[in-house]
Design a protein around this motif. Structure first.
Motif, PDB file in Angstrom:
ATOM      1  N   GLY A   1     -12.705   2.644  -2.101  1.00 57.04           N
ATOM      2  CA  GLY A   1     -12.959   1.350  -1.490  1.00 57.04           C
ATOM      3  C   GLY A   1     -12.919   0.205  -2.491  1.00 57.04           C
ATOM      4  N   VAL A   2     -13.552   0.377  -3.637  1.00 56.69           N
ATOM      5  CA  VAL A   2     -13.572  -0.667  -4.662  1.00 56.69           C
ATOM      6  C   VAL A   2     -12.174  -0.854  -5.226  1.00 56.69           C
ATOM      7  CG1 VAL A   2     -14.447  -1.274  -6.945  1.00 56.69           C
ATOM      8  CG2 VAL A   2     -15.978  -0.331  -5.227  1.00 56.69           C
ATOM      9  N   ARG A   3     -11.469   0.226  -5.466  1.00 55.00           N
ATOM     10  CA  ARG A   3     -10.118   0.148  -6.035  1.00 55.00           C
ATOM     11  C   ARG A   3      -9.178  -0.609  -5.094  1.00 55.00           C
ATOM     12  NH1 ARG A   3      -7.452   1.329 -10.767  1.00 55.00           N
ATOM     13  NH2 ARG A   3      -5.365   2.059 -10.363  1.00 55.00           N
ATOM     14  N   GLN A   4      -9.237  -0.340  -3.797  1.00 46.81           N
ATOM     15  CA  GLN A   4      -8.385  -1.042  -2.846  1.00 46.81           C
ATOM     16  C   GLN A   4      -8.776  -2.503  -2.725  1.00 46.81           C
ATOM     17  OE1 GLN A   4      -8.399   1.131   0.810  1.00 46.81           O
ATOM     18  NE2 GLN A   4      -7.106   2.756   0.008  1.00 46.81           N
ATOM     19  N   ALA A   5     -10.048  -2.798  -2.795  1.00 51.43           N
ATOM     20  CA  ALA A   5     -10.494  -4.183  -2.681  1.00 51.43           C
ATOM     21  C   ALA A   5     -10.008  -5.020  -3.862  1.00 51.43           C
ATOM     22  CB  ALA A   5     -12.007  -4.235  -2.589  1.00 51.43           C
ATOM     23  N   LEU A   6      -9.938  -4.433  -5.032  1.00 50.39           N
ATOM     24  CA  LEU A   6      -9.495  -5.167  -6.216  1.00 50.39           C
ATOM     25  C   LEU A   6      -7.975  -5.283  -6.322  1.00 50.39           C
ATOM     26  CD1 LEU A   6     -11.982  -3.704  -8.847  1.00 50.39           C
ATOM     27  CD2 LEU A   6     -12.105  -5.906  -7.668  1.00 50.39           C
ATOM     28  N   SER A   7      -7.246  -4.438  -5.615  1.00 54.89           N
ATOM     29  CA  SER A   7      -5.790  -4.448  -5.748  1.00 54.89           C
ATOM     30  C   SER A   7      -5.102  -5.371  -4.752  1.00 54.89           C
ATOM     31  CB  SER A   7      -5.246  -3.027  -5.587  1.00 54.89           C
ATOM     32  OG  SER A   7      -5.508  -2.560  -4.284  1.00 54.89           O
ATOM     33  N   GLY A   8      -5.817  -6.023  -3.872  1.00 53.47           N
ATOM     34  CA  GLY A   8      -5.204  -6.959  -2.932  1.00 53.47           C
ATOM     35  C   GLY A   8      -4.994  -6.351  -1.563  1.00 53.47           C
ATOM     36  N   HIS A   9      -4.347  -7.121  -0.690  1.00 48.20           N
ATOM     37  CA  HIS A   9      -4.105  -6.697   0.681  1.00 48.20           C
ATOM     38  C   HIS A   9      -2.939  -5.708   0.731  1.00 48.20           C
ATOM     39  CE1 HIS A   9      -3.673  -6.850   4.992  1.00 48.20           C
ATOM     40  NE2 HIS A   9      -2.384  -7.144   4.835  1.00 48.20           N
ATOM     41  N   ARG A  10      -3.144  -4.622   1.427  1.00 47.17           N
ATOM     42  CA  ARG A  10      -2.082  -3.644   1.626  1.00 47.17           C
ATOM     43  C   ARG A  10      -1.851  -3.501   3.121  1.00 47.17           C
ATOM     44  NH1 ARG A  10      -3.342   1.156  -2.676  1.00 47.17           N
ATOM     45  NH2 ARG A  10      -3.361  -0.195  -4.486  1.00 47.17           N
ATOM     46  N   GLY A  11      -0.691  -3.911   3.574  1.00 48.82           N
ATOM     47  CA  GLY A  11      -0.367  -3.826   4.981  1.00 48.82           C
ATOM     48  C   GLY A  11      -0.048  -2.403   5.388  1.00 48.82           C
ATOM     49  N   ALA A  12      -0.310  -2.081   6.639  1.00 45.95           N
ATOM     50  CA  ALA A  12       0.004  -0.773   7.188  1.00 45.95           C
ATOM     51  C   ALA A  12       0.254  -0.925   8.679  1.00 45.95           C
ATOM     52  CB  ALA A  12      -1.133   0.209   6.934  1.00 45.95           C
ATOM     53  N   TYR A  13       1.065  -0.046   9.237  1.00 48.37           N
ATOM     54  CA  TYR A  13       1.347  -0.049  10.670  1.00 48.37           C
ATOM     55  C   TYR A  13       0.259   0.749  11.372  1.00 48.37           C
ATOM     56  CZ  TYR A  13       3.770   0.511  15.066  1.00 48.37           C
ATOM     57  OH  TYR A  13       4.102   0.483  16.388  1.00 48.37           O
ATOM     58  N   HIS A  14      -0.398   0.133  12.335  1.00 49.11           N
ATOM     59  CA  HIS A  14      -1.464   0.780  13.102  1.00 49.11           C
ATOM     60  C   HIS A  14      -0.949   1.095  14.501  1.00 49.11           C
ATOM     61  CE1 HIS A  14      -4.578  -0.064  10.115  1.00 49.11           C
ATOM     62  NE2 HIS A  14      -3.914  -1.185   9.909  1.00 49.11           N
ATOM     63  N   PRO A  15      -0.875   2.371  14.872  1.00 50.03           N
ATOM     64  CA  PRO A  15      -0.403   2.724  16.213  1.00 50.03           C
ATOM     65  C   PRO A  15      -1.309   2.128  17.298  1.00 50.03           C
ATOM     66  CG  PRO A  15      -0.589   4.669  14.837  1.00 50.03           C
ATOM     67  CD  PRO A  15      -1.185   3.536  14.077  1.00 50.03           C
TER      68      PRO A  15
END
Length: 75
Positions: free
Chosen positions: A5-19
């Protein structure tokens, strides 16, 4: 211990396709997608996004852990 969670928060927005949600392309803003087994690609500009929750389905995704015994070759 690794905190994703911390690693993703520091790396910026990562888009993903949500079904089953309205997904707009981050590249062009349109919402027509070609859905594959692992990614979804925008039909207009080709931007690819990873699928959320779809990595272990489809033919060929699950492989056995053991190697089957090979039959002897007829010479």
């Amino acid at each position: 211990m690794y905190d994703f969670g911390v690693r993703q928060a520091l790396s910026g927005h990562r888009g993903a396709y949500h079904p089953q949600q309205a997904n707009q392309c981050p590249g062009c803003g349109k919402s027509h997608w070609m859905i594959g087994r692992v990614t979804a690609e925008c039909a207009f500009c080709g931007t690819a996004l990873p699928l959320m929750g779809g990595f272990s389905s489809g033919n060929g995704m699950m492989r056995p852990r053991t190697i089957p015994a090979l039959a002897p070759l007829a010479a």
